[in-house]
Design a protein around this motif. Structure first.
Motif, PDB file in Angstrom:
ATOM      1  N   SER A  28     -72.729 -55.134 -16.889  1.00 58.16           N
ATOM      2  CA  SER A  28     -72.153 -56.341 -17.490  1.00 58.16           C
ATOM      3  C   SER A  28     -72.519 -56.390 -18.969  1.00 58.16           C
ATOM      4  CB  SER A  28     -72.676 -57.595 -16.794  1.00 58.16           C
ATOM      5  OG  SER A  28     -74.063 -57.765 -17.063  1.00 58.16           O
ATOM      6  N   LYS A 213     -82.802 -55.553  -9.219  1.00 58.04           N
ATOM      7  CA  LYS A 213     -81.827 -56.188 -10.109  1.00 58.04           C
ATOM      8  C   LYS A 213     -80.406 -55.938  -9.602  1.00 58.04           C
ATOM      9  CE  LYS A 213     -80.235 -56.189 -14.917  1.00 58.04           C
ATOM     10  NZ  LYS A 213     -78.949 -55.480 -14.760  1.00 58.04           N
ATOM     11  N   ALA A 217     -77.798 -58.763  -8.290  1.00 55.61           N
ATOM     12  CA  ALA A 217     -76.455 -58.869  -8.875  1.00 55.61           C
ATOM     13  C   ALA A 217     -75.381 -58.804  -7.794  1.00 55.61           C
ATOM     14  CB  ALA A 217     -76.244 -57.758  -9.902  1.00 55.61           C
ATOM     15  N   GLU A 220     -75.169 -62.138  -5.924  1.00 55.37           N
ATOM     16  CA  GLU A 220     -75.147 -63.353  -6.734  1.00 55.37           C
ATOM     17  C   GLU A 220     -74.133 -64.377  -6.240  1.00 55.37           C
ATOM     18  OE1 GLU A 220     -74.894 -64.666 -11.438  1.00 55.37           O
ATOM     19  OE2 GLU A 220     -74.109 -62.726 -10.810  1.00 55.37           O
ATOM     20  N   TYR A 269     -80.316 -64.244 -13.418  1.00 56.41           N
ATOM     21  CA  TYR A 269     -79.800 -64.642 -12.100  1.00 56.41           C
ATOM     22  C   TYR A 269     -80.478 -65.890 -11.531  1.00 56.41           C
ATOM     23  CZ  TYR A 269     -77.808 -60.010 -12.527  1.00 56.41           C
ATOM     24  OH  TYR A 269     -77.122 -58.906 -12.992  1.00 56.41           O
TER      25      TYR A 269
END
Length: 344
Positions: A28, A213, A217, A220, A269
């Motif tokens: 991202s 991570k 993601a 999410e 997040y």
């Protein structure tokens, strides 16, 4: 992956570079915007000046990196969740519980109850918000072989009846708090929402933080987003592998990167990061408690909240808030029982 064409819009990012970035978790604009040029250069095999250009373009596209008003900061902080310990005295001392978007460090000597805290919060994070939870799942990075599913079982069954009823209703499990079959199903469901990985050394532990991570993601926008990442313990491998003053600088550098990766998860997040830490004896201390946390200033500065656990009589533990940006230092008492953490 949908993010790939977007990354290729950045200067100097072709298909091969975009693929390398995505494979390493930079999927991202926001993730790229908070990277360092050196870090990105090693990851994508590009020069540091090219990496800096990519980061600069990502910051502009993601609209991050500039100043904002205090009211904007307040608005963002209003999204912060508070994860209850289910011990009122401790929650009050913490201003409601463990915060998302922050790193909370719990340190203490062997047997003080650090792992009990990580297990309890891995259960509590799944509670409905009205019960002090964050309605999310947990990640548990285990460096000392401390994770025990049986302990999760005990703690779920040890919750108050009204909390159990709320959890059962939330998961649409038929039966009440006294129904053994319903509790069995609840325990299995809670365990399914705790993602556990065992870290075999410090490099593996750092890799697991990067993998965490990716998992955060991926989840999410799911029904159960990851709202808690536990590392138990943060420093054990680093302490064992980097011995003596000659290796101190390298140890601290790697520990700093590891904490940076965890902090990024918290910020991007809205996740709570809970790390446990070992202590060492301070021979220069003539008064008070001679123990001090491992990790030095790097961990001290990176931890938003620092909490010290120490043994008291029987199953009682003293919980001391040592450092917090917006809270007064304080102490409270809890009990560590078979059913979990309980008020005094």
């Amino acid at each position: 992956m949908a993010a790939e064409p977007d990354l290729e819009d950045l200067p100097g990012v072709g298909p091969a570079t975009a693929e390398k970035l995505i494979d390493n978790g930079y999927d991202s604009y926001t993730g790229l915007a908070v990277a360092s040029p050196a870090e990105l250069s090693n990851t994508a095999d590009v020069g540091e000046s090219s990496a800096a250009d990519i980061i600069r373009a990502a910051r502009e596209a993601a609209d991050v990196g500039g100043f904002e008003t205090g009211s904007s900061v307040l608005e963002r902080r209003e999204r912060i969740g508070k994860l209850s310990w289910q011990v009122p005295e401790v929650d009050e001392m913490l201003g409601g519980g463990v915060e998302t978007q922050s790193i909370t460090e719990v340190y203490g000597e062997f047997g003080a109850g650090k792992s009990q805290v990580t297990h309890q919060l891995a259960v509590n994070v799944q509670l409905p918000s009205e019960q002090g939870g964050l309605e999310g799942s947990a990640i548990f990075i285990d460096s000392e072989d401390t994770f025990r599913p049986e302990r999760i079982d005990d703690m779920v069954r040890g919750l108050e009846d009204d909390v159990l009823e709320a959890m059962l209703a939330d998961r649409e499990i038929e039966g009440g708090a006294g129904d053994e079959a319903a509790l069995d199903a609840l325990v299995e469901d809670v365990l399914d929402k705790i993602h556990v990985a065992k870290a075999f050394n410090s490099n593996h532990q750092m890799l697991l933080a990067e993998k965490a991570k990716e998992l955060v993601a991926d989840n999410e926008d799911s029904e159960w987003p990851v709202r808690l990442v536990c590392v138990d313990s943060l420093t054990a491998h680093f302490r064992a592998e980097y011995v003596g003053r000659g290796q101190l600088a390298e140890r601290q550098q790697k520990l700093n990167k590891h904490l940076h990766d965890l902090s990024r998860i918290a910020d991007l997040y809205n996740t709570a990061i809970l790390v446990t830490n070992q202590v060492a004896s301070n021979p220069d201390s003539f008064f008070g408690d001679p123990t001090q946390p491992i990790g030095g200033n790097i961990l001290g500065h990176k931890s938003t909240f620092r909490m010290y656990l120490r043994k008291s009589k029987g199953n009682k533990r003293i919980v001391r808030l040592v450092d917090a940006p917006n809270l007064a230092d304080g102490e409270s008492v809890m009990r560590v029982e078979g059913a979990g953490l309980k008020p005094e």
